[in-house]
Design a protein around this motif. Sequence first.
Motif, mmCIF file in Angstrom:
data_model
loop_
_atom_site.group_PDB
_atom_site.id
_atom_site.type_symbol
_atom_site.label_atom_id
_atom_site.label_comp_id
_atom_site.label_asym_id
_atom_site.label_seq_id
_atom_site.Cartn_x
_atom_site.Cartn_y
_atom_site.Cartn_z
ATOM 1 N N VAL A 166 0.841 -1.191 0.000
ATOM 2 C CA VAL A 166 0.000 0.000 0.000
ATOM 3 C C VAL A 166 0.874 1.237 0.000
ATOM 4 C CG1 VAL A 166 -1.778 1.300 1.216
ATOM 5 C CG2 VAL A 166 -1.828 -1.210 1.253
ATOM 6 N N GLU A 167 0.721 2.048 -1.065
ATOM 7 C CA GLU A 167 1.515 3.270 -1.187
ATOM 8 C C GLU A 167 0.759 4.464 -0.622
ATOM 9 O OE1 GLU A 167 2.322 1.254 -5.377
ATOM 10 O OE2 GLU A 167 0.537 1.737 -4.200
ATOM 11 N N SER A 168 1.519 5.495 -0.267
ATOM 12 C CA SER A 168 0.945 6.772 0.140
ATOM 13 C C SER A 168 1.945 7.877 -0.150
ATOM 14 C CB SER A 168 0.582 6.759 1.630
ATOM 15 O OG SER A 168 1.739 6.527 2.420
ATOM 16 N N GLY A 169 1.440 9.112 -0.245
ATOM 17 C CA GLY A 169 2.343 10.259 -0.340
ATOM 18 C C GLY A 169 2.405 10.951 -1.678
ATOM 19 N N GLY A 170 1.703 10.479 -2.678
ATOM 20 C CA GLY A 170 1.733 11.159 -3.964
ATOM 21 C C GLY A 170 0.992 12.485 -3.916
ATOM 22 N N GLY A 171 1.053 13.223 -5.022
ATOM 23 C CA GLY A 171 0.338 14.481 -5.087
ATOM 24 C C GLY A 171 0.899 15.405 -6.138
ATOM 25 N N LEU A 172 0.491 16.677 -6.022
ATOM 26 C CA LEU A 172 0.920 17.721 -6.959
ATOM 27 C C LEU A 172 1.979 18.587 -6.283
ATOM 28 C CD1 LEU A 172 0.556 19.445 -9.560
ATOM 29 C CD2 LEU A 172 -1.271 20.662 -8.334
ATOM 30 N N VAL A 173 3.058 18.841 -6.993
ATOM 31 C CA VAL A 173 4.141 19.656 -6.443
ATOM 32 C C VAL A 173 4.716 20.513 -7.566
ATOM 33 C CG1 VAL A 173 5.887 17.886 -6.827
ATOM 34 C CG2 VAL A 173 6.239 19.590 -5.032
ATOM 35 N N GLN A 174 5.227 21.675 -7.203
ATOM 36 C CA GLN A 174 5.851 22.549 -8.189
ATOM 37 C C GLN A 174 7.259 22.075 -8.521
ATOM 38 O OE1 GLN A 174 5.680 26.570 -6.676
ATOM 39 N NE2 GLN A 174 3.552 26.836 -7.326
ATOM 40 N N PRO A 175 7.746 22.406 -9.699
ATOM 41 C CA PRO A 175 9.137 22.056 -10.049
ATOM 42 C C PRO A 175 10.111 22.568 -8.989
ATOM 43 C CG PRO A 175 7.968 22.815 -11.983
ATOM 44 C CD PRO A 175 7.052 23.054 -10.827
ATOM 45 N N ALA A 197 4.469 10.954 -13.112
ATOM 46 C CA ALA A 197 4.170 9.560 -13.439
ATOM 47 C C ALA A 197 3.344 8.958 -12.326
ATOM 48 C CB ALA A 197 5.462 8.760 -13.622
ATOM 49 N N VAL A 198 2.840 7.760 -12.576
ATOM 50 C CA VAL A 198 2.299 6.941 -11.507
ATOM 51 C C VAL A 198 3.461 6.129 -10.940
ATOM 52 C CG1 VAL A 198 0.690 5.130 -10.856
ATOM 53 C CG2 VAL A 198 0.032 6.812 -12.580
ATOM 54 N N TYR A 199 3.640 6.213 -9.639
ATOM 55 C CA TYR A 199 4.730 5.520 -8.968
ATOM 56 C C TYR A 199 4.188 4.265 -8.285
ATOM 57 C CZ TYR A 199 7.978 9.310 -9.851
ATOM 58 O OH TYR A 199 8.799 10.226 -10.461
ATOM 59 N N TYR A 200 4.865 3.157 -8.519
ATOM 60 C CA TYR A 200 4.429 1.868 -7.991
ATOM 61 C C TYR A 200 5.469 1.309 -7.026
ATOM 62 C CZ TYR A 200 1.141 1.856 -11.901
ATOM 63 O OH TYR A 200 0.144 2.170 -12.794
ATOM 64 N N CYS A 201 4.996 0.868 -5.900
ATOM 65 C CA CYS A 201 5.841 0.141 -4.967
ATOM 66 C C CYS A 201 5.983 -1.298 -5.466
ATOM 67 C CB CYS A 201 5.206 0.170 -3.576
ATOM 68 S SG CYS A 201 6.168 -0.660 -2.295
ATOM 69 N N HIS A 202 7.147 -1.859 -5.263
ATOM 70 C CA HIS A 202 7.433 -3.200 -5.783
ATOM 71 C C HIS A 202 8.244 -3.988 -4.769
ATOM 72 C CE1 HIS A 202 10.030 -5.944 -8.319
ATOM 73 N NE2 HIS A 202 8.812 -6.295 -8.709
ATOM 74 N N ASP A 215 9.520 -14.072 -6.686
ATOM 75 C CA ASP A 215 8.132 -13.662 -6.864
ATOM 76 C C ASP A 215 8.056 -12.147 -6.759
ATOM 77 O OD1 ASP A 215 7.149 -16.500 -4.935
ATOM 78 O OD2 ASP A 215 7.058 -16.260 -7.106
ATOM 79 N N ASP A 216 7.290 -11.532 -7.642
ATOM 80 C CA ASP A 216 7.143 -10.087 -7.694
ATOM 81 C C ASP A 216 5.745 -9.661 -7.275
ATOM 82 O OD1 ASP A 216 9.506 -8.662 -9.750
ATOM 83 O OD2 ASP A 216 9.336 -10.840 -9.569
ATOM 84 N N TYR A 217 5.701 -8.561 -6.521
ATOM 85 C CA TYR A 217 4.425 -8.008 -6.076
ATOM 86 C C TYR A 217 4.425 -6.496 -6.326
ATOM 87 C CZ TYR A 217 4.185 -12.484 -3.705
ATOM 88 O OH TYR A 217 4.176 -13.824 -3.440
ATOM 89 N N TRP A 218 3.216 -5.978 -6.611
ATOM 90 C CA TRP A 218 3.074 -4.559 -6.950
ATOM 91 C C TRP A 218 1.997 -3.900 -6.100
ATOM 92 C CZ3 TRP A 218 6.390 -2.384 -10.413
ATOM 93 C CH2 TRP A 218 7.101 -3.244 -11.258
ATOM 94 N N GLY A 219 2.224 -2.635 -5.802
ATOM 95 C CA GLY A 219 1.178 -1.829 -5.202
ATOM 96 C C GLY A 219 0.248 -1.302 -6.281
ATOM 97 N N GLN A 220 -0.764 -0.541 -5.833
ATOM 98 C CA GLN A 220 -1.779 -0.061 -6.768
ATOM 99 C C GLN A 220 -1.345 1.199 -7.493
ATOM 100 O OE1 GLN A 220 -1.789 0.486 -3.565
ATOM 101 N NE2 GLN A 220 -2.405 2.621 -3.227
ATOM 102 N N GLY A 221 -0.285 1.846 -7.015
ATOM 103 C CA GLY A 221 0.229 3.044 -7.670
ATOM 104 C C GLY A 221 -0.267 4.324 -7.027
ATOM 105 N N THR A 222 0.579 5.343 -7.067
ATOM 106 C CA THR A 222 0.201 6.661 -6.562
ATOM 107 C C THR A 222 0.696 7.713 -7.549
ATOM 108 O OG1 THR A 222 0.285 8.153 -4.641
ATOM 109 C CG2 THR A 222 2.290 6.915 -5.122
ATOM 110 N N GLN A 223 -0.162 8.679 -7.850
ATOM 111 C CA GLN A 223 0.150 9.681 -8.868
ATOM 112 C C GLN A 223 1.057 10.767 -8.291
ATOM 113 O OE1 GLN A 223 -0.907 9.909 -12.268
ATOM 114 N NE2 GLN A 223 0.627 11.552 -12.308
#
Length: 119
Positions: free
Chosen positions: A5-14, A91-96, A106-114
């Motif tokens: 489970v990912e958290s922390g994505g969002g909108l940020v300025q350059p 991008a969408v960032y995925y935990c792996h 074995d590989d596992y993925w999160g749902q992604g955070t923008q």
Amino acid sequence: QVHLVESGGGLVQPGGSLRLSCAASGSIFRFNVMGWYRQAPGKERESVARIANDGATYYSDPVKGRFIISRDNAKNMVSLQMNGLKPEDTAVYYCHLENWTTTSRDDYWGQGTQVTVSS
């Protein structure tokens, strides 16, 4: 089975910063690698940074010197501190997570955070 489970994505300025976190639960093997991948629109998913259970790290060239990956083995968590963000980091960032045995992986993925970097 492993759940991420990912958290922390969002909108940020350059030039800004964001911190992504990922909590892992389930059957996590002693030898594992946790990391972050990203996928921008119209592009293939790419590796961003990875960290093994012994602390060894890998960074892709575009993020070296700007991003820092860390993990807390006791809590089965991995974080990605992203500094000096650029529009091309959008991008969408995925935990792996990679679970390793002597004979298999074995590989596992999160749902992604923008993550969106824009003024």
